[in-house]
Design an enzyme around this catalytic site. Structure first.
Site, mmCIF file in Angstrom:
data_model
loop_
_atom_site.group_PDB
_atom_site.id
_atom_site.type_symbol
_atom_site.label_atom_id
_atom_site.label_comp_id
_atom_site.label_asym_id
_atom_site.label_seq_id
_atom_site.Cartn_x
_atom_site.Cartn_y
_atom_site.Cartn_z
ATOM 1 N N ASN A 1 62.168 73.418 15.407
ATOM 2 C CA ASN A 1 61.123 74.497 15.778
ATOM 3 C C ASN A 1 60.951 74.419 17.092
ATOM 4 O O ASN A 1 60.440 75.036 17.817
ATOM 5 C CB ASN A 1 59.559 74.592 14.951
ATOM 6 C CG ASN A 1 59.786 75.331 13.365
ATOM 7 O OD1 ASN A 1 59.720 74.195 12.411
ATOM 8 N ND2 ASN A 1 59.971 76.928 13.204
ATOM 9 N N ILE B 1 58.355 74.951 21.920
ATOM 10 C CA ILE B 1 58.818 75.407 20.323
ATOM 11 C C ILE B 1 58.169 76.480 19.967
ATOM 12 O O ILE B 1 57.210 77.758 20.771
ATOM 13 C CB ILE B 1 56.475 74.413 20.894
ATOM 14 C CG1 ILE B 1 57.157 73.088 21.374
ATOM 15 C CG2 ILE B 1 56.398 74.264 19.734
ATOM 16 C CD1 ILE B 1 55.503 72.509 21.798
ATOM 17 N N CYS B 2 58.452 76.817 19.519
ATOM 18 C CA CYS B 2 58.379 78.260 18.657
ATOM 19 C C CYS B 2 56.684 77.652 17.525
ATOM 20 O O CYS B 2 56.906 76.947 16.239
ATOM 21 C CB CYS B 2 59.066 78.352 17.147
ATOM 22 S SG CYS B 2 59.025 79.800 16.664
ATOM 23 N N LEU B 3 55.710 78.538 17.851
ATOM 24 C CA LEU B 3 54.368 77.711 17.280
ATOM 25 C C LEU B 3 53.458 79.682 17.119
ATOM 26 O O LEU B 3 53.679 79.623 18.181
ATOM 27 C CB LEU B 3 54.217 76.608 17.319
ATOM 28 C CG LEU B 3 52.501 76.378 17.154
ATOM 29 C CD1 LEU B 3 52.909 76.177 15.276
ATOM 30 C CD2 LEU B 3 51.942 75.019 17.314
#
Lengths: 821, 199
Positions: free
Chosen positions: B83, B91-93
């Site tokens: 992620n 960041i993939c959040l």
């Protein structure tokens, strides 16, 4: 036989001319304790401590015929002093007296010797209070004594045949045989412990009836002469009670409340409900009561100077009484004072619904007007403040009563239920209170507007006096500002007036019409200030127009008497001391008509210097305005008669108003206090609030606080919480205002631990955390907060709004799709 | 910077400094300059993961519209994670994107990132290569992540095999980071990695 004939004549005479007898009196040379009459009522025996006399009752005077208290001074013992005396009903010559030493003395008037004393019974151990002969049995004498016994004496055998003794052995204060034709053997006895017993002569062991008549000693009782079941008793408890002893137990029929302990009572013959009494102390009068009317004597004889001790009816119209003032009086009933006539018999009561019932005595139609006057006086029972003079008429609304056509003949009482519409005008009706409480405006407008609004509100519920007062209040405290306004706006007029060409015709035409009107206006201008105010602004707008046009209008106005108001209004409205040139004021006071030329001369002189338009001096402007107007009218007309009249009006007004500059504040304070004293706390408090600073400092704080508290209390009782709260907030009194803070508390609980937060609304002492934080800025919300009903998250309204512009979910991150409406 | 944003960041900064996690050296945050717009964060690699023992630097930028918009966060330290971009550190959040809630703070963000390291979400990848490796050759992914952590984040554990492969590729004349990326991308197959480097 002769006696019977005499009696007969008496009766006839009574019927034909009951008022033939005259009131008369005789001095008995000593306090008299008791008296009795012989059977044909021609003689009276009076007895006392120092007195024992037989007095003959002539038609027009008393004549003392014999004195029984004779003999050598050393022989005169207590037996010659009598507490009571009785004349035998059958034997004209036989008397009995009760002595304070317990002796019962029999007197025989037929004895030839000087001392008529025949026999002395010494049977009683203590003083004898009463002796009575039996009505028919000539030789039966009953005595009642302080020792608690009653003894029946047989005068032929000269011994006591029977002794009656009650169980309690209380002192016997009075005994009376039942009237002959009603109960032959019955007699009643009154005891000092308040008990009354009915005895049968044939049964000495026990009484027939026994009941407690009074709480305190019974001093007197009397059988009703016609109804054998009626027995009247009286005692120290100041009450006369009428009993029906036929009932078991004895039934109390009537109670008469007197003002003092009752010593003797005697029924009036031939009048079923009348009973005479005399008092043991305090009250020197002999009163005759109608037992159905227990508080005011039916008739009253006031001749005695000391306590009356005994009363006797000679016939229904003649009453004999003796007293401690040595006097024996014969009272003629017709000449009696009737206390009932001197009271205004009106009764007022309020029902639970607030309806008022008024009952009042209706006299004859002839005194209708007088009666109405009295009632309106009642309504006007107020303190005479100066303000009262201005609106006395408003009070007359209270005097609206319907006259009853047919008065009740028996008692001349008329009761009347007032109609609902009349009730509405009555002060006690609470509907108007509620209406006014809701309609009154206490803030948000200028004082004048508030007054006007409240005046209208009061008028709407028929409270015209209050309405009028509001209007006056409004005028008193608002003309100051309006008057200065009008004065300053007068300036352009001063420019115009003297220079403008004057149309003589106009003026003269105007005068011809105006004179009478103006006279009226002068009077009206005093109490119609509001109107004046409006008119003065009206002329302001006029002055904006073209100048010559304006002049014509002005003159036309003068002619109609309208614009005229505006002219002297600025003098009128100015409450400050007016500094008119002396000459004018003097002229106003003098009879100017005789000196016309002198009257105008000084005015021309003043006009010149007073006219400069740019001067801002208030007073001089005023003068200028007055002056220039006067000149404008005067100059072309010279000294013609109409113009003089007009001038007179001007001067009169100015003088008048200058003279009536009042300290309005004190008047207003008087009015407010007056309302409070009258109990109209609503008006007082409302005016206090509306007038505010104008009057507040003039009324002492304690009264103000009392008024406020009363009004707030009233409002609360009628559940007008909002209004009460508003009044509290507007009270300006710290003691009152704290009510709003002290009585309201809101407890908050921590949402985490559910404990109440005591120290502050946003910090939980237990969790040591700040509660109710804004989801956005994470600060505690003080002020407007908003939260989602679904997830309970929220915060500052502005932050939430901003958040929802770009988001649809809860800012707290709970995933709820918050909805705000 | 808007008043509300600065106020909040001040408070959140204090909150992180005082928090228990700081005491346990799990997270840390510090100012880069005097304004609160730019911060430097640091998180420890969570235990029982390939990242254990590593210290990962984060760049935190507070937007003008904070807290209405999430802070901009990216890894400064290179990290191998489905992620997180191994190139840019992006960041993939979700909470840093559309699931941002105003209630979140710096501390919760850092802790969330720590949790992300512990629980990768390969179905919603930021770095497709890493994600594919994560799903198909988890063991290789684990060792790669360990290798990256030891190389860039001062991780305590070293993978000798992988170090040797990187060294051999460097010896072939390739640049170190390029060699490491090539090996990581090609399941540590030297031949393919070399081809990858040449292409």
């Amino acid at each position: 036989m002769q006696a019977a004939m005499h009696n007969m004549t008496k009766v006839v005479q009574d019927k034909v001319s009951p008022t033939h007898n005259l009131p008369m009196s005789i001095n008995c040379d000593g306090p008299v304790n008791a008296m009795d009459m012989n059977k044909d009522m021609s003689k009276v025996v009076v007895a006392g401590r120092q007195v024992f006399k037989i007095i003959e009752v002539e038609d027009d005077m008393f004549v003392e015929t014999s004195n029984l208290r004779v003999g050598k001074p050393k022989n005169i013992n207590l037996n010659y002093s009598a507490a009571d005396v009785a004349w035998n009903h059958n034997d004209e010559n036989m008397l009995a007296s009760a002595a304070t030493n317990g002796a019962v003395v029999i007197w025989n008037l037929s004895k030839q010797v000087k001392s008529k004393q025949e026999f002395v019974f010494m049977e009683h151990k203590r003083s004898v209070n009463r002796v009575v002969f039996h009505n028919s049995e000539a030789y039966q004498l009953l005595s009642g004594s302080q020792d608690g016994t009653m003894k029946l004496h047989d005068l032929r055998r000269k011994q006591v045949t029977l002794t009656f003794m009650g169980r309690s052995s209380e002192s016997v204060r009075d005994i009376q045989f039942c009237p002959a034709n009603l109960g032959y053997f019955s007699f009643a006895a009154a005891y000092e412990n308040g008990i009354v017993q009915i005895w049968d002569m044939r049964r000495p062991d026990r009484c027939e009836k026994h009941f407690t008549a009074h709480n305190e000693p019974v001093f007197a009782l009397d059988w009703h002469p016609e109804d054998k079941h009626w027995l009247a008793t009286a005692g120290r408890d100041k009450m006369i009670k009428v009993w029906d002893i036929n009932k078991q137990p004895a039934q109390l029929l009537y109670v008469v409340q007197t003002i003092a302990s009752v010593g003797r009572i005697k029924w009036r013959p031939q009048r079923r409900y009348h009973i005479a009494n005399c008092s043991l102390l305090l009250d020197h009068n002999v009163n005759v009561w109608d037992v159905r009317r227990p508080y005011i004597p039916f008739a009253c004889f006031e001749q005695h100077k000391d306590v009356a001790t005994c009363v006797l009816w000679k016939d229904p119209h003649i009453l004999l009484s003796t007293g401690k003032d040595y006097m024996l009086h014969q009272h003629i009933f017709q000449s009696a004072k009737r206390p009932g006539d001197f009271v205004i018999p009106s009764g007022v009561d309020i029902s639970i619904h607030g309806d008022v019932c008024l009952a009042y005595k209706e006299r004859t139609a002839a005194v209708k007007g007088k009666e109405a006057g009295k009632i309106s006086m009642f309504g006007r029972k107020t303190s005479q403040s100066r303000s009262e003079l201005f609106f006395t008429q408003a009070n007359s609304s209270l005097a609206v009563f319907q006259q009853i056509a047919e008065p009740n003949t028996e008692d001349e009482f008329a009761a009347q239920q007032m109609s609902p519409t009349q009730l509405a005008s009555e002060d006690v009706s609470m509907t108007s209170f509620l209406e006014l409480a809701k309609k009154y405006r206490l803030k948000g407008l200028t004082t004048e507007e508030l007054c006007r609004h409240n005046s209208a509100a009061a008028a709407a519920v028929d409270k015209y006096q209050v309405a009028q007062t509001w209007q006056i209040m409004g005028n008193i405290f608002c003309t100051k500002t309006s008057s200065t306004k009008s004065t300053s706006l007068q300036v352009p007029r001063i420019n115009v007036t003297p220079n403008a060409p004057m149309d003589r015709q106009d003026v003269e035409k105007g005068k011809a019409v105006s004179s009478p009107d103006n006279e009226v206006e002068v009077v009206r201008s005093d109490n119609d200030k509001e109107k004046n105010g409006e008119i003065s602004t009206g002329t302001d707008s006029d002055s904006d127009g073209e100048s010559s046009e304006f002049e014509k209008n002005q003159l036309a106005d003068i002619a109609s008497g309208l614009g005229h108001n505006g002219d002297f209004f600025f003098g009128d409205g100015d409450n400050e001391t007016l500094s008119y040139p002396l000459g004018i004021t003097v002229q106003g006071g003098e009879d100017w008509t005789q000196l016309p030329s002198e009257a105008f001369q000084p005015r021309h002189e003043i006009t010149g210097p007073a006219a400069p338009p740019d001067r801002l001096d208030h007073d001089s402007l005023m003068v200028a305005a007055v002056e220039s107007d006067a000149v404008a009218v005067m100059t072309p007309i010279e000294e013609s008669e109409p113009s003089e009249q007009y001038l007179n009006l001007n001067i009169d007004c100015s003088a008048f108003h200058a003279g009536t500059v009042l300290d309005y504040t004190s008047t207003a304070v008087d009015i407010i206090c007056c309302f409070a004293e009258q109990g109209d706390i609503q008006s007082a408090v409302s005016m206090l609030i509306v007038l505010g600073d104008h009057v507040r400092s003039h009324i002492d704080g304690e009264s103000q606080e009392n008024w406020f508290m009363s009004y707030i209390d009233l409002l609360s009782r009628f559940r007008l919480w909002t209004i009460a709260s508003e009044v509290i907030a507007l009270s300006h009194l710290p003691q009152v205002m704290q009510l709003n803070q002290s009585s309201t508390s809101i407890h908050t609980a921590c949402p985490h631990c559910m404990r109440t937060m005591e120290r502050s609304g946003w910090l939980c002492d237990r969790c040591k955390s700040v509660v109710n934080m804004c989801s956005i800025c994470h600060c505690p919300v003080k002020g407007l907060a908003v939260w989602c009903q679904g997830c309970c998250h929220g915060g500052h309204i502005q932050h939430i709004q901003d958040w929802l512009v770009g988001n649809i979910l809860c800012p707290e991150g709970c995933g709820h799709m918050c909805e705000y409406t | 910077m808007a008043n509300i944003a600065e106020q909040r960041i001040r408070r959140e900064f204090k909150e992180v400094v005082k928090s228990d996690e700081v005491a346990a050296c799990n997270i840390r945050v510090e100012l880069v300059n005097d304004t609160y717009t730019h911060l430097r964060g640091e998180i420890m690699g969570p235990p029982d993961t390939p990242y254990e023992g590593g210290r990962f630097q984060l760049e935190i930028k507070i937007p003008e519209t904070y807290p209405f918009n999430p802070p901009l966060v990216k890894f400064l330290t290179k990290i191998w994670h489905p992620n997180i971009s191994s190139v840019t550190g992006a960041i993939c959040l979700d909470i840093l994107k559309d699931q941002w809630a105003a209630a979140m703070t710096l501390r919760t963000v850092l802790l969330s990132l720590q949790a992300l390291l512990a629980a990768a979400e390969p179905d919603d990848p930021q770095d497709a290569v890493v994600a594919q490796q994560y799903k198909e050759h988890y063991e290789i992914f684990r060792r790669t992540a360990l290798h990256w952590t030891s190389t860039f984040a001062n991780g305590p554990k070293k993978d000798k095999d992988y170090d040797d492969k990187v060294t051999s590729l460097i010896n072939m004349g390739f640049e170190e980071h390029k060699a490491r990326v090539a090996l990581s991308t090609n399941q540590w197959d030297l031949t393919r990695a070399a081809e990858y480097c040449l292409s």
